[in-house]
Design a protein around this motif. Sequence first.
Motif, short mmCIF file in Angstrom:
data_model
loop_
_atom_site.label_atom_id
_atom_site.label_comp_id
_atom_site.label_asym_id
_atom_site.label_seq_id
_atom_site.Cartn_x
_atom_site.Cartn_y
_atom_site.Cartn_z
N PHE A 1 3.06 1.60 -28.02
CA PHE A 1 1.67 1.23 -27.78
C PHE A 1 1.56 -0.22 -27.34
CE2 PHE A 1 -0.13 4.55 -31.01
CZ PHE A 1 0.10 5.56 -30.10
N TYR A 2 2.35 -1.09 -27.98
CA TYR A 2 2.26 -2.51 -27.61
C TYR A 2 2.88 -2.75 -26.24
CZ TYR A 2 2.42 -7.54 -27.68
OH TYR A 2 2.24 -8.86 -27.34
N ALA A 3 4.02 -2.14 -25.96
CA ALA A 3 4.72 -2.41 -24.71
C ALA A 3 4.06 -1.76 -23.49
CB ALA A 3 6.17 -1.92 -24.81
N ARG B 1 3.32 -9.77 -25.06
CA ARG B 1 2.53 -8.98 -24.10
C ARG B 1 1.04 -9.07 -24.45
NH1 ARG B 1 0.13 -4.25 -23.30
NH2 ARG B 1 0.26 -3.37 -21.21
N GLY B 2 0.62 -10.22 -24.89
CA GLY B 2 -0.78 -10.41 -25.24
C GLY B 2 -1.08 -10.03 -26.67
N CYS B 3 -2.33 -10.08 -27.01
CA CYS B 3 -2.79 -9.79 -28.37
C CYS B 3 -2.96 -8.28 -28.53
CB CYS B 3 -4.12 -10.50 -28.64
SG CYS B 3 -4.87 -10.07 -30.21
N PRO B 4 -2.32 -7.68 -29.52
CA PRO B 4 -2.46 -6.23 -29.68
C PRO B 4 -3.90 -5.80 -29.96
CG PRO B 4 -1.28 -7.17 -31.54
CD PRO B 4 -1.43 -8.25 -30.53
N PHE B 5 -4.68 -6.68 -30.59
CA PHE B 5 -6.06 -6.35 -30.92
C PHE B 5 -6.97 -6.44 -29.69
CE2 PHE B 5 -3.87 -7.89 -34.66
CZ PHE B 5 -4.08 -6.84 -35.53
N ILE B 6 -6.73 -7.43 -28.86
CA ILE B 6 -7.49 -7.52 -27.60
C ILE B 6 -7.11 -6.35 -26.69
CG2 ILE B 6 -7.80 -8.87 -25.48
CD1 ILE B 6 -7.45 -11.41 -27.21
N ARG C 1 -5.81 -19.31 -29.84
CA ARG C 1 -4.79 -18.28 -30.01
C ARG C 1 -4.99 -17.16 -29.00
NH1 ARG C 1 -4.60 -13.24 -32.83
NH2 ARG C 1 -2.46 -12.64 -33.24
N ASP C 2 -6.25 -16.71 -28.85
CA ASP C 2 -6.53 -15.66 -27.87
C ASP C 2 -6.06 -16.10 -26.48
OD1 ASP C 2 -7.73 -14.15 -29.87
OD2 ASP C 2 -9.79 -14.58 -29.22
N ALA C 3 -6.41 -17.32 -26.12
CA ALA C 3 -6.03 -17.83 -24.79
C ALA C 3 -4.52 -17.93 -24.65
CB ALA C 3 -6.68 -19.20 -24.56
N MET C 4 -3.83 -18.37 -25.71
CA MET C 4 -2.38 -18.49 -25.64
C MET C 4 -1.74 -17.12 -25.44
SD MET C 4 0.36 -19.69 -28.56
CE MET C 4 -0.39 -18.60 -29.75
N LEU C 5 -2.17 -16.12 -26.21
CA LEU C 5 -1.55 -14.80 -26.12
C LEU C 5 -1.80 -14.16 -24.76
CD1 LEU C 5 -2.34 -13.49 -29.70
CD2 LEU C 5 -0.07 -13.90 -28.74
N VAL C 6 -3.02 -14.25 -24.28
CA VAL C 6 -3.33 -13.67 -22.97
C VAL C 6 -2.68 -14.48 -21.86
CG1 VAL C 6 -5.19 -13.11 -21.36
CG2 VAL C 6 -5.45 -12.59 -23.80
N GLY C 7 -2.79 -15.81 -21.94
CA GLY C 7 -2.24 -16.68 -20.90
C GLY C 7 -0.74 -16.58 -20.76
N SER C 8 -0.05 -16.51 -21.88
CA SER C 8 1.42 -16.45 -21.80
C SER C 8 1.86 -15.14 -21.15
CB SER C 8 2.06 -16.63 -23.17
OG SER C 8 1.70 -15.58 -24.04
N TYR C 9 1.12 -14.05 -21.42
CA TYR C 9 1.47 -12.77 -20.79
C TYR C 9 1.12 -12.77 -19.30
CZ TYR C 9 1.51 -7.83 -19.69
OH TYR C 9 1.74 -6.60 -19.10
N LEU C 10 -0.08 -13.21 -18.98
CA LEU C 10 -0.52 -13.16 -17.58
C LEU C 10 0.21 -14.16 -16.70
CD1 LEU C 10 -4.38 -12.74 -17.99
CD2 LEU C 10 -2.67 -10.98 -17.46
N ASP C 11 0.47 -15.34 -17.25
CA ASP C 11 1.11 -16.39 -16.46
C ASP C 11 2.63 -16.30 -16.47
OD1 ASP C 11 -1.43 -17.32 -15.96
OD2 ASP C 11 -1.35 -18.89 -17.49
#
Length: 197
Positions: A27-29, A112-117, A168-178
């Motif tokens: 689910f996460y991957a 791969r981002g935040c599992p909750f988002i 934290r939200d920005a870090m998780l999403v940003g690290s995955y997208l960038d």
Amino acid sequence: MPDAPPPRTDKVSEPRERLLRTATRLFYAEGINGVGVDRVLAEAGVTRATMYRHFPGKEALVVAYLEHEDATIRGLFAAAADAAATADLGPRDLLGLVIDGVADDATRLHTRGCPFINASAEFPDADGPVRQVVRQHRDWFRATLTAIATGAEVADPAATAAALVLLRDAMLVGSYLDGRDVATDFRTTARQVAGLD
């Protein structure tokens, strides 16, 4: 810090745990809706009857997956508290350890981002069971950060906690997208927001 849920005292079912580990990984991957139950069952090596003995359907398995992710994050906070207590550190140091733990999590487990988002994007019903687990996690996360910031005598603990949640939200999403490690940026900015630097 708000208390973690009590440890389970019932006997752990190995097939249930294998099913949950497999679902968590897939689910996460690959996304929740992109992974069918048949694939989870095949990779976990369990039957459909075994799944239904533990989970009435896929949505219940998704809820268990998110509860597992919640326990992982709670464990991060508990580890920071243990480290602070062992080293006889103060509340401001604990806040710094939590910031470091959140940053480390984004580079080790949640790449791969935040599992909750991610789950919220796939389950838009704000009143459904999946989103309820997401809300409970986020409420706990914010309340725990507020409590730690209060202990650290931060000027406005609630505002600091809210800013740390956003970072934290920005870090998780940003690290995955960038596709790059933004944990260092998070640490620097989070410590400034918390008044630690």
